[in-house]
Design a protein around this motif. Structure first.
Motif, PDB file in Angstrom:
ATOM      1  N   SER A  15       1.133   3.694  -5.086  1.00  8.54           N
ATOM      2  CA  SER A  15       0.058   2.782  -4.668  1.00  8.54           C
ATOM      3  C   SER A  15       0.595   1.669  -3.775  1.00  8.54           C
ATOM      4  O   SER A  15      -0.076   1.239  -2.830  1.00  8.54           O
TER       5      SER A  15
ATOM      6  N   LEU B 232       1.053   3.111  -0.398  1.00  6.35           N
ATOM      7  CA  LEU B 232      -0.244   3.265   0.249  1.00  6.35           C
ATOM      8  C   LEU B 232      -0.739   1.931   0.793  1.00  6.35           C
ATOM      9  O   LEU B 232      -1.286   1.868   1.897  1.00  6.35           O
ATOM     10  N   GLN B 233      -0.547   0.860   0.066  1.00  3.76           N
ATOM     11  CA  GLN B 233      -0.985  -0.463   0.524  1.00  3.76           C
ATOM     12  C   GLN B 233      -0.294  -0.866   1.820  1.00  3.76           C
ATOM     13  O   GLN B 233      -0.911  -1.491   2.683  1.00  3.76           O
TER      14      GLN B 233
ATOM     15  N   THR C  46      -1.773   1.751   4.754  1.00  2.00           N
ATOM     16  CA  THR C  46      -3.208   1.977   4.960  1.00  2.00           C
ATOM     17  C   THR C  46      -3.935   0.644   4.844  1.00  2.00           C
ATOM     18  O   THR C  46      -3.893   0.013   3.777  1.00  2.00           O
TER      19      THR C  46
ATOM     20  N   TYR D 190      -6.742   0.408   1.900  1.00  2.00           N
ATOM     21  CA  TYR D 190      -6.200   1.168   0.774  1.00  2.00           C
ATOM     22  C   TYR D 190      -7.089   1.085  -0.467  1.00  2.00           C
ATOM     23  O   TYR D 190      -7.077   1.984  -1.307  1.00  2.00           O
ATOM     24  N   GLU D 191      -7.853  -0.017  -0.617  1.00  7.33           N
ATOM     25  CA  GLU D 191      -8.663  -0.187  -1.815  1.00  7.33           C
ATOM     26  C   GLU D 191      -9.782   0.847  -1.915  1.00  7.33           C
ATOM     27  O   GLU D 191     -10.288   1.115  -3.009  1.00  7.33           O
TER      28      GLU D 191
ATOM     29  N   ASP E 181      -9.375   3.955  -1.008  1.00 10.83           N
ATOM     30  CA  ASP E 181      -8.775   5.288  -1.155  1.00 10.83           C
ATOM     31  C   ASP E 181      -9.051   5.817  -2.569  1.00 10.83           C
ATOM     32  O   ASP E 181      -8.889   5.077  -3.553  1.00 10.83           O
TER      33      ASP E 181
ATOM     34  N   TYR F 263      -6.105   5.412  -5.040  1.00  9.80           N
ATOM     35  CA  TYR F 263      -5.886   4.051  -5.514  1.00  9.80           C
ATOM     36  C   TYR F 263      -6.912   3.681  -6.584  1.00  9.80           C
ATOM     37  O   TYR F 263      -6.575   3.047  -7.597  1.00  9.80           O
TER      38      TYR F 263
ATOM     39  N   LEU G  11      -3.005  10.259  -4.713  1.00 10.95           N
ATOM     40  CA  LEU G  11      -2.193   9.326  -3.930  1.00 10.95           C
ATOM     41  C   LEU G  11      -1.180  10.066  -3.064  1.00 10.95           C
ATOM     42  O   LEU G  11      -1.002   9.746  -1.888  1.00 10.95           O
TER      43      LEU G  11
ATOM     44  N   SER H  84      -2.946  11.682  -0.120  1.00 12.39           N
ATOM     45  CA  SER H  84      -3.346  10.710   0.903  1.00 12.39           C
ATOM     46  C   SER H  84      -2.153  10.291   1.751  1.00 12.39           C
ATOM     47  O   SER H  84      -2.252  10.166   2.978  1.00 12.39           O
ATOM     48  N   LEU H  85      -1.012  10.071   1.129  1.00 11.38           N
ATOM     49  CA  LEU H  85       0.178   9.664   1.870  1.00 11.38           C
ATOM     50  C   LEU H  85       0.731  10.801   2.713  1.00 11.38           C
ATOM     51  O   LEU H  85       1.215  10.583   3.822  1.00 11.38           O
TER      52      LEU H  85
ATOM     53  N   GLN I 238      -0.930  11.283   6.116  1.00 12.67           N
ATOM     54  CA  GLN I 238      -0.608  10.320   7.169  1.00 12.67           C
ATOM     55  C   GLN I 238       0.532  10.798   8.050  1.00 12.67           C
ATOM     56  O   GLN I 238       0.683  10.337   9.174  1.00 12.67           O
TER      57      GLN I 238
END
Length: 945
Positions: A361, A364-365, A368, A371-372, A374, A377, A421, A424-425, A428
């Motif tokens: 997380s 991710l912050q 992105t 990020y909140e 996502d 997250y 998570l 999502s990463l 990218q």
């Protein structure tokens, strides 16, 4: 603006380099990182807050290690079916027994492309996903500055020993207390690279002064590159690895005490191998590798063995960090493999998962902005809140069924959050800088269009030509385009959510690029305008003028444009070979129609036929007038004799000429069945797989011998006597080399036990290759310096071409020798029976050469993926790794098809200029030379008749 052709070509090359650089900068995305490299190793990772508000506990600290010693055995190019399939049961009995009945956990680790060694080592140690740019630096690996497992272990005081691929030594300098690196690039070595690792094993296993031992074995990968996954050498190598694993496992078990922590043996592969033995792509055999955790800490397996669970290769770094009591790497996108810690208490399992989720997380912050929102997250925050409730119950001493059920629920929530998570990463990594790619593409296409418009003038005999750049630079359109592009640049750069490389450049540089794009666009429009203006000028003799396009011209234009447009879709790029196969097959049908029209529809009394002959005869007169030579007027009777003579020449080879396109079609169809390529059908068996199997070595040997004989027959016809002898001996050396390394056998050879590296035989061939190329180069220099005779130049080019054919025969694998034979056969037939009778111009013949060159690139079994690159070709005749020769030989073997067709184009154009069978030259002396040869030929035919 008047420019010399050399200056114009150099300018275009520089602008093209700028466009390609911009495109590549956008195409290779930056990896997901927590901090810049300069800061990533300076501060320790942040620790998560306790789950639940107002709580104080020691659970935010890094947990203690679970294992005392860890041995990582990385077997290069180890496919999952080598361990879990029939080969594993046959050649790795001890490992199979441990998997089925021992204390172990087995998984299939999925590696992300590119599946080459250095990016995979980065993924295993950092938990991140390297990009395709890492393929380039794979040849010279720089030190790894990102946060990684090896650095964390060294910082924690762990003593690490390494033996194997020296890529590790380059990536982690000064990290190992003891190491011995072995070069991974000399793929002809199957045993020494592994023996150099194993010779340290007995001594190290007896010692206690280490915590982590890393062994990287390379022999299996080298066998795959040279002979493929079905080679008889694979079995003995797997058996050797099985004995090594047995020795390590028994040694680790013997050193475990009752009070000490258990040891851990990890067996994995960095990547697999394709059905041809290569790697780098995304086929199942390349991305699926076994991952084994063997330790006395695990429960003994009971019951039938199930299919191993699929995990990500990046999960190993996170799992080992938890097992060794180390912080999880900042840039890791991996998940904890829960079964490895499944015997721990619920409290410890939730603690491990919370640490993993906090690290993901946080990453991710920092990568992105939103990020909140996502899903991963959000799931993590929900799981963290549930974890806080579980802690309250646990601290209250509640041991009821409610606590157990809530713990299982939190565990499930954490696993779901970690999965989301990580996904999502990982996505990218594939986010491309589209704006930079678009700007680079526009520059490249503009230069390409300008070249296409200028090339007809550049191919003339003049060294200078007019480039339409000066007038547009002072036009209103140029300034309007500059302003419009600058406005678009401002809008894109101010509204883009993610960082764009082109937007990060200085405004002065960006404006300069916009000015360049505007100038090129105005130059293209100006050139098109001049072409349209010249097309409106009436011709003096409209009857003689023939500006209509034939079907071949339309096909060439439409096919080239269609191919360029097809590259806009990734599926067409993956299966690009289908496009080229379709184009050359269609071209053969169009050529067949053109030949039928030439031989059957154009009769002697046809006006178009008479006009063509009259134009040729008039060109002869003009050529003689240039030299003030008088020739008698040619009456109708003499023209009729010339016509009948020409008809006689065509009649002798007419039927062979008409059959040529169909023969070429048959050859292309056979070549398509030789090697499957692309992505969709690459796994299907082909004739090449049938030939390379050990059961059909006799058939492969016969085919190789016949192919080498055919190569000699097709190549030697234009060579000198010395080159013919050298070619014959060189081809004999090619067969001897392949027999020496065990690919084929001699007729008197019963088996292939006497397998060597074939270094002497390959160097024997290199001598003749250099000799033939030197002879051709000498003739080329002679034609430029001493003699102006173009026939000497033509002979020199053909000698160089013959030498490269011999080199290709040496580097090609035996089952690919028919590709070389059909290449020479098609070139011969096209030259003698299609291009010359139909009198195609230079542009048409050039594009046809390009089409066939691209098709033969795929006929070799190549694709747009790096997995089909035959790395073994770079080490033919070498007894050690030498970078420059290895790169040259690998590149030549890969692009042999396009290269041989390009050189054949030079040979053909040179021979046609010398024999005066191509287009009329614009310069008077060349016209005299060409038309004089025609008169001599026609008079000889008349006398013969």
């Amino acid at each position: 603006m008047r420019l010399r052709s050399g200056v114009f070509a150099s300018s275009c090359l520089l602008v093209e380099a700028l466009g390609v650089a911009l495109f590549l900068r956008g195409f290779f995305p930056l990896p997901v990182r927590s901090l810049p490299r300069s800061e990533a190793r300076r501060d320790p990772p942040a620790e998560p807050a306790p789950p639940g508000s107002g709580m104080v506990s020691n659970w935010t600290k890094i947990p203690p290690p679970l294992f005392k010693k860890v041995v990582i055995v990385l077997i290069d190019a180890l496919r999952d079916d080598f361990v879990f399939g029939s080969k594993g049961k046959q050649f790795m009995p001890y490992t199979t027994q441990v998997i089925e009945k021992g204390t172990s956990h087995s998984f299939i680790a999925e590696a992300k492309p590119p599946t080459v060694t250095m990016p995979r080592i980065k993924a295993l140690t950092t938990g991140s996903i390297p990009g395709f740019i890492d393929v380039i630096v794979n040849l010279n690996s720089p030190a790894l500055l990102d946060d990684n497992l090896i650095w964390q272990a060294k910082t924690a005081g762990k003593r690490i020993i390494f033996y194997g691929d020296d890529t590790w030594v380059k990536l982690f300098p000064k990290h190992f207390v003891e190491y011995d690196g072995t070069t991974s690039f000399f793929v002809s070595d199957f045993t020494e690279v592994d023996d150099n690792v194993t010779r340290h094993l007995d001594r190290v296993l007896k010692r206690e002064d280490w915590d982590i031992l890393i062994l990287h074995y390379l022999g299996l990968d080298h066998i795959g590159h040279m002979t493929g996954p079905n080679s008889p050498l694979v079995g003995p190598k797997l058996h050797e690895m099985d004995n090594i694993l047995k020795k390590i496992h028994i040694s680790l078990l013997s050193k475990e005490g009752e009070s000490s922590l258990p040891n851990l043996l990890v067996v994995c592969g960095d990547h697999g191998m394709s059905e041809t033995g290569s790697h780098g792509g995304s086929s199942e055999g390349e991305v699926h590798t076994p991952l084994l955790f063997i330790s006395s800490a695990f429960e003994k397996r009971s019951g039938p063995l199930t299919q191993p669970k699929l995990v990500q290769q990046t999960d190993l770094a996170t799992t080992l960090a938890v097992g060794l009591g180390l912080p999880i790497s900042r840039n890791s996108v991996g998940n904890l493999i829960l079964p490895v810690v499944g015997d721990k208490t619920m409290r410890e399992q939730l603690r491990f998962l919370h640490l993993n989720g906090f690290q993901l997380s946080r990453l991710l912050q920092e990568n992105t902005p939103a990020y909140e929102k996502d899903p991963g997250y959000e799931h993590f925050k929900i799981a963290e809140k549930s974890h806080g409730n579980w802690i309250k119950l646990y601290l209250d001493g509640n041991n009821s069924e409610i606590l157990l059920n809530l713990g299982k629920k939190v565990l499930k929530q954490y696993l779901e959050a970690l999965k989301t998570l990580s996904s999502s990463l990982s996505k990218q990594v594939a986010q491309y800088d589209m704006y930079s790619m678009l700007v680079g593409t526009v520059i490249v296409l503009e230069v390409l269009f300008l070249l296409l418009l200028i090339t007809p003038k550049a191919l003339s005999s003049r060294a200078e030509f007019e480039v339409p750049l000066s007038p547009p630079l002072f036009s209103l359109l140029f300034y309007l385009m500059c302003l419009m592009l600058c406005a678009v640049h401002v809008i894109v750069c101010t509204s883009a959510e993610s960082l764009c490389y082109f937007c990060s450049m200085s405004w002065l540089t960006a404006v300069g690029v916009m000015v360049l794009i505007s100038a090129l666009m105005c130059g293209i429009l100006s050139a098109i305008g001049k072409i349209l203006e010249s097309s409106r000028v009436p011709v003096k003799n409209p009857v003689v003028s023939n500006s209509s396009w034939s079907e071949v011209d339309v096909l060439i234009l439409a096919g080239t444009i269609g191919h360029v447009l097809s590259l806009g879709a990734s599926s067409f790029i993956e299966e690009e070979h289908q496009t080229w196969y379709f184009l050359i097959n269609t071209l053969c049908l169009a050529l067949c129609q053109e030949l039928c029209r030439n031989y059957f529809l154009l009769k002697e009394g046809d006006p178009q036929h008479s006009i063509t002959l009259k134009q040729s005869f008039d060109n002869v007169k003009e050529a003689y007038e240039c030299k003030n030579i008088d020739i008698p007027a040619a009456g109708d009777s003499k023209l009729g004799k010339v016509t009948s003579s020409a008809e006689f020449i065509k009649g002798s080879d007419k039927w062979i000429s008409l059959a040529s396109p169909w023969i070429i079609l048959i050859c292309c169809r056979l070549l398509r069945s030789l090697n499957q390529t692309g992505v969709q059908w690459a796994h299907r068996p082909d004739f090449g797989h049938w030939l390379t199997s050990s059961e059909h070595k006799s058939e492969l040997s016969f085919l190789a011998a016949v192919s080498l004989v055919m190569i000699f027959i097709l190549v030697q016809r234009k060579c000198s006597l010395v080159s013919k002898i050298a070619m014959a001996l060189g081809l004999l050396g090619v067969y001897s080399y392949r027999a020496a390394i065990g690919n084929i056998i001699f007729p008197w050879q019963r088996d292939s036990k006497d397998i060597s590296k074939g270094i002497t035989e390959a160097r024997f061939v290199y001598v003749f290759v250099l000799g033939i190329v030197f002879t051709g180069t000498k003739d080329l220099l002679k034609s430029q310096v001493i003699s102006a005779d173009s026939s000497v130049k033509s002979i020199g080019l053909w000698e160089v071409y013959s030498g490269l054919v011999l080199l290709a025969a040496l580097l090609f694998r035996p089952h690919n020798l028919p590709v070389l034979v059909f290449c020479l056969l098609i070139q011969t037939m096209m030259t003698k029976y299609i291009w010359r009778p139909l009198k195609f111009d230079a542009a048409q013949i050039t594009i046809m050469h390009y089409w066939f060159g691209q098709a033969f690139f795929y006929f070799q079994g190549n694709s747009n993926g790096i997995a089909t690159v035959d790395v073994s070709a770079g080490f033919v005749g070498l007894d050690s790794y030498v970078e420059i020769p290895a790169i040259f030989l690998t590149a030549f073997a890969t692009y042999a098809g396009p290269l041989l067709w390009a050189i054949h184009l030079l040979c053909y154009l040179s021979s046609e200029v010398s024999s005066v069978l191509l287009l009329p030259s614009l310069n008077c002396a060349a016209a005299l030379y060409r038309e004089a040869a025609k008169i001599i030929l026609c008079r000889w035919v008349t006398v013969f008749c």
